[in-house]
Design a protein around this motif. Sequence first.
Motif, PDB file in Angstrom:
ATOM      1  N   HIS A   1       0.823  -1.204  -0.122  1.00 52.41           N
ATOM      2  CA  HIS A   1      -0.023  -0.043   0.022  1.00 52.41           C
ATOM      3  C   HIS A   1       1.010   1.343  -0.087  1.00 52.41           C
ATOM      4  O   HIS A   1       1.967   1.144   0.845  1.00 52.41           O
ATOM      5  CB  HIS A   1      -0.866  -0.114   1.072  1.00 52.41           C
ATOM      6  N   ILE A   2       0.596   1.925  -0.867  1.00 57.14           N
ATOM      7  CA  ILE A   2       1.234   3.318  -0.850  1.00 57.14           C
ATOM      8  C   ILE A   2       0.540   4.681  -0.617  1.00 57.14           C
ATOM      9  O   ILE A   2      -0.735   4.719  -1.248  1.00 57.14           O
ATOM     10  CB  ILE A   2       1.560   3.490  -2.272  1.00 57.14           C
ATOM     11  N   PHE A   3       0.902   5.407   0.410  1.00 57.43           N
ATOM     12  CA  PHE A   3       0.165   6.639   0.749  1.00 57.43           C
ATOM     13  C   PHE A   3       0.945   7.697   0.021  1.00 57.43           C
ATOM     14  O   PHE A   3       2.085   8.071   0.489  1.00 57.43           O
ATOM     15  CB  PHE A   3      -0.031   6.626   2.156  1.00 57.43           C
ATOM     16  N   CYS A   4       0.235   8.580  -0.514  1.00 53.88           N
ATOM     17  CA  CYS A   4       0.922   9.578  -1.196  1.00 53.88           C
ATOM     18  C   CYS A   4       0.002  10.930  -1.435  1.00 53.88           C
ATOM     19  O   CYS A   4      -1.246  10.875  -1.005  1.00 53.88           O
ATOM     20  CB  CYS A   4       1.192   9.172  -2.686  1.00 53.88           C
ATOM     21  N   THR A   5       0.672  11.869  -1.902  1.00 58.18           N
ATOM     22  CA  THR A   5      -0.432  13.042  -2.249  1.00 58.18           C
ATOM     23  C   THR A   5      -0.849  13.037  -3.571  1.00 58.18           C
ATOM     24  O   THR A   5      -0.496  12.123  -4.587  1.00 58.18           O
ATOM     25  CB  THR A   5       0.488  14.359  -2.112  1.00 58.18           C
ATOM     26  N   ILE A   6      -2.171  13.849  -3.969  1.00 57.56           N
ATOM     27  CA  ILE A   6      -2.648  13.729  -5.172  1.00 57.56           C
ATOM     28  C   ILE A   6      -1.739  14.162  -6.196  1.00 57.56           C
ATOM     29  O   ILE A   6      -1.793  13.538  -7.355  1.00 57.56           O
ATOM     30  CB  ILE A   6      -3.893  14.642  -5.268  1.00 57.56           C
ATOM     31  N   ASP A   7      -0.589  15.030  -6.088  1.00 55.44           N
ATOM     32  CA  ASP A   7       0.105  15.497  -7.080  1.00 55.44           C
ATOM     33  C   ASP A   7       1.196  14.327  -7.275  1.00 55.44           C
ATOM     34  O   ASP A   7       1.940  14.395  -8.385  1.00 55.44           O
ATOM     35  CB  ASP A   7       1.166  16.374  -6.523  1.00 55.44           C
ATOM     36  N   GLN A   8       1.351  13.294  -6.361  1.00 54.73           N
ATOM     37  CA  GLN A   8       2.312  12.240  -6.510  1.00 54.73           C
ATOM     38  C   GLN A   8       1.826  11.157  -7.274  1.00 54.73           C
ATOM     39  O   GLN A   8       2.266   9.971  -7.495  1.00 54.73           O
ATOM     40  CB  GLN A   8       3.071  11.731  -5.354  1.00 54.73           C
TER      41      GLN A   8
ATOM     42  N   ARG B   1      -5.640  15.068   3.264  1.00 51.58           N
ATOM     43  CA  ARG B   1      -5.985  13.666   3.184  1.00 51.58           C
ATOM     44  C   ARG B   1      -5.170  12.889   2.216  1.00 51.58           C
ATOM     45  O   ARG B   1      -5.093  13.348   1.044  1.00 51.58           O
ATOM     46  CB  ARG B   1      -7.578  13.368   2.830  1.00 51.58           C
ATOM     47  N   PRO B   2      -4.267  11.857   2.563  1.00 48.41           N
ATOM     48  CA  PRO B   2      -3.610  11.327   1.550  1.00 48.41           C
ATOM     49  C   PRO B   2      -4.506  10.381   0.562  1.00 48.41           C
ATOM     50  O   PRO B   2      -5.637  10.040   0.876  1.00 48.41           O
ATOM     51  CB  PRO B   2      -2.653  10.294   2.231  1.00 48.41           C
ATOM     52  N   VAL B   3      -3.912   9.814  -0.658  1.00 49.35           N
ATOM     53  CA  VAL B   3      -4.441   9.118  -1.426  1.00 49.35           C
ATOM     54  C   VAL B   3      -3.758   7.660  -1.122  1.00 49.35           C
ATOM     55  O   VAL B   3      -2.568   7.625  -0.749  1.00 49.35           O
ATOM     56  CB  VAL B   3      -4.121   9.603  -2.798  1.00 49.35           C
ATOM     57  N   MET B   4      -4.448   6.604  -1.280  1.00 52.72           N
ATOM     58  CA  MET B   4      -4.161   5.061  -0.915  1.00 52.72           C
ATOM     59  C   MET B   4      -4.085   4.410  -2.167  1.00 52.72           C
ATOM     60  O   MET B   4      -5.049   4.408  -2.949  1.00 52.72           O
ATOM     61  CB  MET B   4      -5.032   4.670   0.224  1.00 52.72           C
TER      62      MET B   4
END
Length: 346
Positions: A69-76, A190-193
């Motif tokens: 699982h990767i937690f990232c920003t919307i820009d990433q 909120r991060p994206v998963m």
Amino acid sequence: MYFMRIDERDFAAKPMNCPSHCLMFRADKHSYRELPLRLADFGRLHRYERAGAVHGLTRVRTFCQDDAHIFCTIDQLQGEIENFVSMLNEIYRTLGMQEYRIYLSTRPEKRVGSGEVWDRAEGALQKALTTLSLPFTLNPGDGAFYGPKLDIMFVDALKRPWQLGTLQVDFNLPELFQLKYTGEDNSDHRPVMLHRAVLGSLERFIGVYLEHTAGRLPTWLSPLQVVVLNVTDRVNTYCGEILKRLKEVGCRAEFDDRKEKLNFKIREAQLKQIPYMIIIGDKEMETDQVSVRLRDGRMIQGLSQPQMIRMINSDRLSRQLDPGPEEGRNVASNLASMSSGSSTVS
């Protein structure tokens, strides 16, 4: 805990890895500088399959998965999708899995989250695929209940499709678990998963790959890479020296010194799909050379021990698909399916 009784046995439901990774993320404070945060988990998973559906390695009740699982920003988000596709392409190419298709699976009828969140997630996946010029097929209504996904369908040597890898964009679980990170503006975001698997169930992948290769594994994957075969007991000491040199460079090798006819031992080695057979007789011992038989029947004679070692090492280290003397021989090219086969959705 939720308990149940199935097939006259007591069971307890075990959650997937996704919720536990959400709890791990929530346990600490996170800054945007820490993202993307990637968590991998090869823990054992369980799924109740009816007795009539269980089949070999391809459908089992307990299995391991290359789950991450990767937690990232919307820009990433787009960069992480590109990283996933690049990694998957490299792994499949190295394994000789030249044909696969990408399906974009969209929102199912029963789902969590608002339509706006689903629009955003589906749009991110489609934009990434379009930007990378990757052909894909739209698969309406087949997404996970929490988000849309990319399904990677590998087509094996018998032209059978197998769903192996997947990438799922999830805006909903971070919302449900109230996950947050501190952004550059010093506010909570909120991060994206992303849910990610390249091979899927390892047991299922092994079953599929064995059938795809008909058991002819690349040398670097073969449990036994080299077998030394003697023509007569007079050469046993010389065979032992060769075996020692092979093991010193990291080869998985054995010496078959049974008192059997050479043709019998060659036949057994071929049935076991051993890539290299080193055949030693009186002539080879007297000239300090070896004869090499490949599992496809080709013979290479008159090699010195250093030449033989270099050939096998070149095969192992360059991860060739087929054994042989040509360095890089039959190394898989870029996946043909990435430029043909599937229709592109714009």
